[in-house]
Enzyme design. Structure first.
Site, PDB file in Angstrom:
ATOM      1  N   HIS A 106      -9.150-127.098 -11.726  1.00 50.54           N
ATOM      2  CA  HIS A 106      -8.563-126.597 -10.475  1.00 50.54           C
ATOM      3  C   HIS A 106      -7.130-126.164 -10.756  1.00 50.54           C
ATOM      4  CE1 HIS A 106     -12.045-127.949  -8.502  1.00 50.54           C
ATOM      5  NE2 HIS A 106     -11.600-128.959  -7.808  1.00 50.54           N
ATOM      6  N   CYS A 121     -10.280-134.393  -5.958  1.00 48.62           N
ATOM      7  CA  CYS A 121      -9.860-133.668  -7.163  1.00 48.62           C
ATOM      8  C   CYS A 121      -8.681-132.733  -6.913  1.00 48.62           C
ATOM      9  CB  CYS A 121     -11.036-132.890  -7.748  1.00 48.62           C
ATOM     10  SG  CYS A 121     -11.981-131.938  -6.553  1.00 48.62           S
TER      11      CYS A 121
END
Lengths: 343, 343, 343, 343
Positions: free
Chosen positions: A241, A149
């Site tokens: 993120h 990710c």
């Protein structure tokens, strides 16, 4: 409709797979597997559903299967995997040998020479490595991986900047707790706190980026020689993120050049691919996780805060870590596998 | 006991001043000032006390004064200032003209050529710039500044590394909400979120670091030529700024060399100075804000996560932003001013 | 399409109004007003957009108007108001005198004898009080209020239980920070904390509940005599008020009776009305704010945790405080006003 | 100095025991036990130390023992237990049979007829039940329990109000995550959320309160007949349980009477007992967990928000759940056991 299955369907990423696939136009969920504890139970009992949309009716009462090729129907053409990396290699190999194509989010073998590691908008042509893989491994099926990710969040922006000659990258990540799964980060660890370390994450960003940005020579991937130095932090956000990036470049682009490079970077014509791929912000305080993680239905990368530095640029980028960064990444790879005729 | 005053005593930093000064062995609180709205009220009514130790009895019923030289008793020798930067310059000058020595946390004039910007353990000798200041400004008093909280967290570690030839710094900050004062960051902005921008903060880190690490030539500060590139983020923590630092160095120290440089870096023999100044951690996931911000009673800098990079080192550092990074920094400068005979 | 306006369009509730109205099938945004500072600016500049869906194209470049009857076009039939209560009475009266129908979320005059306080599913017939209002105030327009967010969350469940003879209610609320507006609760107040007091909130719950559950006699509202005792807390959640309720009842219903009363409670046939109104959970740990606040697109009330007590029942309920509890409540009242012919 | 041991010394409550005991004037840590995985390791390796003060030097290198009577030195007079309730009964009985006195925080057997459940300031005389216990069980040692953290927070205030005739209690709790141990509540469960259920907690509050407030007849505890109805919530705070209480009373005390009853409620003359036991606040928004949990070094109960209701009073109370509510409660019971000659 292509019949698809989800291996490891009860965990955090597994639930995202189901949320994304249950309303997919081309894919139909035909198999859900989990550990033997859950096998035989209706999905709604096997999974503690924790996504903030209701459990889809189409899966609620479906019986969960064992995670073995024997248990999965033969007419399933594509499997999505979010198995724990400790067991993924063995299990995924079994399915590939049995002829299934597996689009996997698990971290094992991402750097293997004959395993395509793919972001469709960045390196769709790496998929041709499947032929090498089938030759070497004797599989009828195939194994394709999407990156970690934190890597996915940054690499599309690096790919866009590579026209200016990408030399060196420093990146600091501020990662959401969902990246560690439902019980990965305890509340006592993270409330009013930051954890400046995520095991193995820095290495993943450093190696996966080089493979993704590499060239497929026809027989192998010639890795990009960019030197990435990452510092990874867990922060008290749920999803999304955020990353502070400094890119050292051969050329000396202006801020406008960089915005243009981001905005012009081509997407893909696939059902889950966002358009544009990279959404840009002029406001210096954007992107922000809570406000911007759902851009492009969670599949876009957001970028902003672009500034020149003495040797390149600095900027911030953001993506939804369990959609673009995990389940959505595998689904997108599945769409590419279908479009390009690998199923 | 030296009689001291606090200018702007009711705000977040002002309350920390009082918490630190009320138990100080050498300083005695003799004046608390605030805006004219608060003047004349007992401190416990003027301030909405929000520190997690009770309001000290010694100040609870003290009447708050106007923030003017006329209102402050003449026998006060040292003033601590945490005034809003919008008014600080005018007000602080007034006190300096009236003969007071002001140890200020306000951000104005930190880069002025004749204003000492001091961290006692790093550049105590810069205090001699007061003679230049008095010459130029015709003051009997003096104005001394401490740097911004995010700068203070990093600069002791850079000073320790300068023995290896400090060239270039990339730093990403994860800053606590208290750095913005009581109403600086709303809960709707920061819950489940990160804000990747703090107005003016990056510039402060880039310039203040160079001045602090500079050399005092006898008449001026010759700024260090290190190139600092900062990216500043607000995260949902209450206190404690964590920073990811990459330092490019001329030499090629090992991880052990870096730990030794941190551990050996000399402190100061002052009441509030911690010993050691830099506390180091072998565990890769430390320091963490909630666990480590109170090291050295909130005055230490914590460092860990040291790794070699191709051109230097990367590591993490942490300090309590309203103690070592604000009120405690000014108090420590006050102790240095007293010890070195400037009062 | 009915042409509508939003008074106070730039704040937290104003932004929710725009999010809800921009995709409404029957309402078309024809006027956005704000304070004189914002008047004349395009909406996207006047408002710091903070909802997690992008600012609608249809309003981004619309010029913001002054909040006066003269500034709003005459063909606007319905105004939604989220003005600060300090100015709302004066401003709303001006619009009502000028002939506009105002559906207001502001807290002023909610208990006035001739102002309908309405939740369409609970007391739609109270709207007939408008005739009394027009007689007494000589207005061509009308003023209709929705209750406070914490009241709306609970009252549908109390209305459903009233068949068992509602006597007395104890309620403890766990309210999200968005209820106080963008800058209402600072992060330093609420991170790692709870604030056990919200000014005026307990009184609102105690009085508004009695009016909402009252009977319209044809000329006035005969308030219900239920005695509500509330304790209101602010907790570190973004959206969604959760409430622990104990209801003392004349009858002695079983848990199943209570679930049935909730599930059978009739909704309304209006565009924004959810079906069912009250969604129930068997799981004892539901509803939860983050998982369940978007039920019914944020317009449903969720209930669970039902248990018998010696003199009635206890249970938990939840609603999205800025949708069902504020902007959505006013929109729903607007839909009722249109359907029942009051525009 | 009394030599003491801690059973289950590596967990969250175990670490609090060590923090409290390492600076205790009368108790000396002579044994630390944990599961067999940890036995034989130095404490600093066996425990992942997570308290925000450094691990005490006096225990860092002490070898952890097996949790068996054979492993613990004979000259240890008092054991503190924070074992998981699943194993506590068997293990604690073993130590009691071997002659040790155990002050336990584990939840098993709290309601057993011959086990004293004690808060020293509330029912110190219940300790005499040890004689009954020794008779019945044939032990040389003894087993004493402290109540659950949510019970301890409320019962001192109920004891103070019992002079007005305590009839019925409704209580809603807002409990910190540390109450569930280090891995008890995951961050994905609780960030931006509330969980309106804690397994078994409501029953504990309802039964333990009645036993604590009961009368020791000389042979048994005659439980108080107060009817407590609890609703328990987990909120995103680290430490400190806040509770909204409604107490129905026979008499009709004023707010001043209630404050006086709280303030006059007698403490105990024991090393860890706070003075006063109940700290009161006039401000309606206090006590708050983050600001007030450390009152009395974490051993006080804070109370505020007192209001009259038609049949009694409502108010809020707060205590530090891992100090007064767990480890500190057991230590205080240990001090009482020593003072009253039971060791």
């Amino acid at each position: 409709m292509t019949r698809v299955g989800v291996l490891g369907a009860t965990g955090a990423v597994g639930q995202r797979f189901i949320q994304l696939l249950s309303s997919h136009d081309d894919f139909e969920i035909a198999a859900l597997t989990a550990s033997s504890d859950s096998a035989g139970k209706p999905y709604k009992e096997a999974a503690k559903w924790r996504v903030d949309t209701p459990i889809p009716d189409s899966v609620a009462d479906v019986d969960v299967l064992e995670t073995t090729p024997e248990a999965v129907p033969n007419d399933v053409d594509l499997l999505f995997s979010s198995l724990p990396s400790s067991v993924a290699e063995r299990v995924e190999h079994g399915f590939c040998e049995a002829g299934y194509v597996v689009s996997s989010n698990s971290s094992n073998e991402r750097n293997a020479a004959d395993v395509p590691l793919v972001i469709p908008e960045v390196n769709a042509d790496h998929l041709d490595l499947i032929e090498v893989q089938r030759d070497e491994r004797g599989w009828d099926g195939a194994l394709v991986k999407n990156p970690n990710c934190s890597t996915i969040t940054m690499v599309p922006t690096l790919a866009a900047l590579d026209r200016f000659g990408l030399d060196r990258v420093h990146v600091s990540t501020l990662q959401a707790v969902s990246g560690a799964g439902y019980s990965g980060v305890s509340s006592m660890e993270i409330l009013d706190n930051v954890i400046p370390h995520i095991g193995g994450e820095e290495e993943k960003m450093e190696t996966e980026s080089r493979k993704l940005l590499g060239e497929f020579t026809g027989s192998e991937i010639d890795w990009h020689d960019v030197d990435v130095s990452a510092s990874c932090n867990r922060v008290p956000t749920l999803d999304g993120h955020l990353e502070n990036v400094w890119a050292e470049l051969d050329d000396d682009p202006t801020v406008e050049d960089v915005f243009a490079a981001f905005e012009d970077y081509a997407g893909q014509d696939l059902p889950s691919a966002p358009s544009p791929l990279i959404e840009t912000f002029e406001e210096p305080d954007r992107p922000q996780p809570r406000l911007d993680r759902f851009l492009g239905d969670g599949m876009a990368v957001a970028a902003g805060g672009v500034q020149q530095t003495p040797d390149g640029v600095q900027y911030n980028c953001l993506a939804h870590n369990t959609i673009r960064g995990a389940a959505g990444a595998s689904v997108l790879n599945g769409e590419l596998l279908e479009r390009d005729g690998w199923l």
